[in-house]
Design a protein around this motif. Sequence first.
Motif, mmCIF file in Angstrom:
data_model
loop_
_atom_site.group_PDB
_atom_site.id
_atom_site.type_symbol
_atom_site.label_atom_id
_atom_site.label_comp_id
_atom_site.label_asym_id
_atom_site.label_seq_id
_atom_site.Cartn_x
_atom_site.Cartn_y
_atom_site.Cartn_z
ATOM 1 N N THR A 200 18.411 -0.794 7.238
ATOM 2 C CA THR A 200 18.227 0.356 8.074
ATOM 3 C C THR A 200 17.075 0.160 8.999
ATOM 4 O O THR A 200 17.247 0.474 10.252
ATOM 5 C CB THR A 200 17.744 1.550 7.120
ATOM 6 N N LEU A 201 16.030 -0.400 8.867
ATOM 7 C CA LEU A 201 14.913 -0.476 9.708
ATOM 8 C C LEU A 201 15.398 -1.744 10.779
ATOM 9 O O LEU A 201 14.748 -1.604 11.863
ATOM 10 C CB LEU A 201 13.604 -1.367 8.838
ATOM 11 N N GLY A 202 16.220 -2.611 10.484
ATOM 12 C CA GLY A 202 16.863 -3.470 11.564
ATOM 13 C C GLY A 202 17.538 -2.621 12.324
ATOM 14 O O GLY A 202 17.564 -3.277 13.819
ATOM 15 N N LYS A 203 18.254 -1.684 12.096
ATOM 16 C CA LYS A 203 18.781 -0.894 13.349
ATOM 17 C C LYS A 203 18.045 -0.128 14.040
ATOM 18 O O LYS A 203 18.352 0.360 15.205
ATOM 19 C CB LYS A 203 20.008 -0.021 12.642
ATOM 20 N N MET A 204 16.867 0.441 13.349
ATOM 21 C CA MET A 204 16.315 1.339 14.318
ATOM 22 C C MET A 204 15.377 0.600 15.592
ATOM 23 O O MET A 204 14.756 -0.385 15.453
ATOM 24 C CB MET A 204 14.862 1.768 13.194
ATOM 25 N N GLN A 205 15.582 1.161 16.700
ATOM 26 C CA GLN A 205 15.021 0.618 17.778
ATOM 27 C C GLN A 205 13.412 1.026 17.683
ATOM 28 O O GLN A 205 12.956 1.987 17.270
ATOM 29 C CB GLN A 205 15.620 1.403 19.133
ATOM 30 N N LYS A 206 12.630 -0.046 18.547
ATOM 31 C CA LYS A 206 11.116 0.278 18.344
ATOM 32 C C LYS A 206 10.841 1.468 19.181
ATOM 33 O O LYS A 206 11.364 1.398 20.415
ATOM 34 C CB LYS A 206 10.421 -0.999 19.055
ATOM 35 N N SER A 207 10.163 2.379 18.759
ATOM 36 C CA SER A 207 9.825 3.632 19.489
ATOM 37 C C SER A 207 8.216 3.532 19.861
ATOM 38 O O SER A 207 7.744 2.686 19.548
ATOM 39 C CB SER A 207 10.068 4.919 18.593
ATOM 40 N N GLU A 208 7.707 4.418 20.776
ATOM 41 C CA GLU A 208 6.594 4.397 21.178
ATOM 42 C C GLU A 208 5.500 4.752 19.943
ATOM 43 O O GLU A 208 5.986 5.585 18.928
ATOM 44 C CB GLU A 208 6.211 5.435 22.328
ATOM 45 N N ARG A 209 4.730 3.913 19.866
ATOM 46 C CA ARG A 209 3.505 3.944 18.583
ATOM 47 C C ARG A 209 2.866 5.433 18.560
ATOM 48 O O ARG A 209 2.416 5.705 19.819
ATOM 49 C CB ARG A 209 2.630 2.980 18.640
ATOM 50 N N PRO A 210 2.908 6.348 17.807
ATOM 51 C CA PRO A 210 2.244 7.425 17.707
ATOM 52 C C PRO A 210 0.981 7.151 17.865
ATOM 53 O O PRO A 210 0.157 6.200 17.511
ATOM 54 C CB PRO A 210 2.695 7.893 16.593
ATOM 55 N N THR A 211 0.178 8.593 18.139
ATOM 56 C CA THR A 211 -1.206 8.574 18.493
ATOM 57 C C THR A 211 -1.545 8.385 17.101
ATOM 58 O O THR A 211 -1.338 8.998 16.006
ATOM 59 C CB THR A 211 -1.662 9.959 18.880
ATOM 60 N N ILE A 212 -3.018 7.549 16.928
ATOM 61 C CA ILE A 212 -3.625 7.533 15.673
ATOM 62 C C ILE A 212 -4.554 8.742 15.362
ATOM 63 O O ILE A 212 -5.331 9.199 16.032
ATOM 64 C CB ILE A 212 -4.608 6.379 15.582
ATOM 65 N N VAL A 213 -4.175 9.485 14.075
ATOM 66 C CA VAL A 213 -4.947 10.457 13.692
ATOM 67 C C VAL A 213 -5.732 10.086 12.644
ATOM 68 O O VAL A 213 -5.092 9.215 11.573
ATOM 69 C CB VAL A 213 -4.133 11.716 13.215
ATOM 70 N N SER A 214 -7.036 10.208 12.634
ATOM 71 C CA SER A 214 -7.981 9.650 11.542
ATOM 72 C C SER A 214 -7.768 10.179 10.216
ATOM 73 O O SER A 214 -7.605 11.425 9.863
ATOM 74 C CB SER A 214 -9.586 10.028 11.816
ATOM 75 N N GLY A 215 -7.846 9.214 9.235
ATOM 76 C CA GLY A 215 -7.505 9.803 7.682
ATOM 77 C C GLY A 215 -8.635 9.564 7.033
ATOM 78 O O GLY A 215 -8.830 9.642 5.867
ATOM 79 N N LYS A 216 -9.879 9.272 7.970
ATOM 80 C CA LYS A 216 -11.052 8.874 7.198
ATOM 81 C C LYS A 216 -11.906 10.210 6.608
ATOM 82 O O LYS A 216 -11.579 11.502 7.233
ATOM 83 C CB LYS A 216 -12.184 7.888 8.035
ATOM 84 N N ASN A 217 -12.942 10.127 6.133
ATOM 85 C CA ASN A 217 -13.958 11.196 5.812
ATOM 86 C C ASN A 217 -13.014 12.130 4.880
ATOM 87 O O ASN A 217 -13.445 13.511 4.950
ATOM 88 C CB ASN A 217 -14.436 11.730 7.074
ATOM 89 N N LEU A 218 -12.100 11.835 4.178
ATOM 90 C CA LEU A 218 -11.602 12.785 3.297
ATOM 91 C C LEU A 218 -12.562 13.011 2.168
ATOM 92 O O LEU A 218 -13.134 12.143 1.681
ATOM 93 C CB LEU A 218 -10.209 12.073 2.787
ATOM 94 N N PRO A 219 -12.468 14.271 1.475
ATOM 95 C CA PRO A 219 -13.162 14.242 0.172
ATOM 96 C C PRO A 219 -12.807 13.653 -1.098
ATOM 97 O O PRO A 219 -13.149 14.341 -2.121
ATOM 98 C CB PRO A 219 -13.091 15.907 0.079
ATOM 99 N N LEU A 220 -12.107 12.681 -1.036
ATOM 100 C CA LEU A 220 -11.875 12.005 -2.189
ATOM 101 C C LEU A 220 -13.016 10.918 -2.823
ATOM 102 O O LEU A 220 -13.381 10.340 -1.964
ATOM 103 C CB LEU A 220 -10.506 11.068 -1.945
ATOM 104 N N SER A 221 -12.844 10.765 -3.904
ATOM 105 C CA SER A 221 -13.874 9.779 -4.484
ATOM 106 C C SER A 221 -13.111 9.161 -5.744
ATOM 107 O O SER A 221 -12.266 9.657 -6.394
ATOM 108 C CB SER A 221 -15.074 10.384 -4.846
ATOM 109 N N SER A 222 -13.704 7.931 -6.291
ATOM 110 C CA SER A 222 -13.340 7.458 -7.514
ATOM 111 C C SER A 222 -14.535 7.263 -8.457
ATOM 112 O O SER A 222 -15.698 7.234 -8.100
ATOM 113 C CB SER A 222 -12.668 6.002 -7.357
ATOM 114 N N LYS A 223 -14.308 7.233 -9.860
ATOM 115 C CA LYS A 223 -15.149 7.100 -10.836
ATOM 116 C C LYS A 223 -14.558 6.177 -11.752
ATOM 117 O O LYS A 223 -13.394 6.164 -12.177
ATOM 118 C CB LYS A 223 -15.475 8.578 -11.390
ATOM 119 N N LEU A 224 -15.296 5.329 -12.310
ATOM 120 C CA LEU A 224 -14.982 4.369 -13.363
ATOM 121 C C LEU A 224 -15.605 4.653 -14.566
ATOM 122 O O LEU A 224 -17.024 5.117 -14.584
ATOM 123 C CB LEU A 224 -15.658 2.916 -12.864
ATOM 124 N N ILE A 225 -14.654 4.844 -15.497
ATOM 125 C CA ILE A 225 -14.857 5.080 -17.029
ATOM 126 C C ILE A 225 -14.627 3.703 -17.889
ATOM 127 O O ILE A 225 -13.551 3.496 -17.637
ATOM 128 C CB ILE A 225 -14.456 6.302 -17.593
#
Length: 303
Positions: A200-225
């Motif tokens: 499937t991916l082999g058949k797909m033609q390369k398209s214009e790379r999309p604009t990068i939208v930041s995924g940082k500063n999300l209110p997710l955190s991790s905690k170890l127990i």
Amino acid sequence: MIDVYLLSGFLGSGKTSLLMNLIAQLKEQGKKPAVLMNEFGSISIDSDTVGQSKDVPLKELLNGCICCTGSEKTEAQLQGLLEEHEEIDVILIETTGAAHPVEALDAVYSPLFADRLTIKGIITVADAKRWLERDKMSPQIRSLFMEQIRHAHILLANKTDLLTEGELATVSMELANYNDTAPIIQTANGHIAFSFIEETLGKMQKSERPTIVSGKNLPLSSKLITFDNAVEKDEFESWVRSLPDTVYRMKGYVPLKGSKNPFLFQYAYGMVNWIPEYVKMEARLVVIGEGISDIEYGGTPKH
């Protein structure tokens, strides 16, 4: 040239199950896969699972994002794979569930590897049940969840075994309306033929790379127990059920009374899974979500 496939998807969607399935298929085909994994936090729970395949080279990015802000670390780990394992012909990159797929892809596009790596595309795993109740997610987290789906080149509607036929039809139609270019494959436990992905991916033609939208500063955190003593399974599951909806994912090794080794414990979207381990792993649990700093287990955990 080495083919690179990027596995994206929200926390607990089933990316590691997909990864393990693809590794097995690639090895059956006589190919030599390598893995780059990005863990949310400083504990390599999913990487421990992959690491049991001793003949599969593995590099990790811990406590950081495989995105444009962490591109230098990504480059260093990829460089390590390429220099230490010349026999590699496929690299599978599993991003953390908090990563924006375009940022992660951008980090892999490095001039250092332009003559060695072929980026084939993004395979996104979407939790079909979570999709139906996406409005319960906070706006910022829902936005990331939707972005991961929108940028997929191939989209897996996973955990379909948990849905009715009517729900499955609704999910498939809505996903197709939201991302009308990616083939949507209904899966359970991340099972899909690698040959389909490759073709499937082999058949797909390369398209214009999309604009990068930041995924940082999300209110997710991790905690170890971590645990000093073994726990009662029923009591532990009662504690899990008492947690707020803002706990999206838990994974780790939990010591159960009466068992020699801690069990691998997985939690995602209200579903729990216990898997016995035959080697003694360190008892520790990673909790990922929003506003989780006050969460504690009622036994004898260390924080």
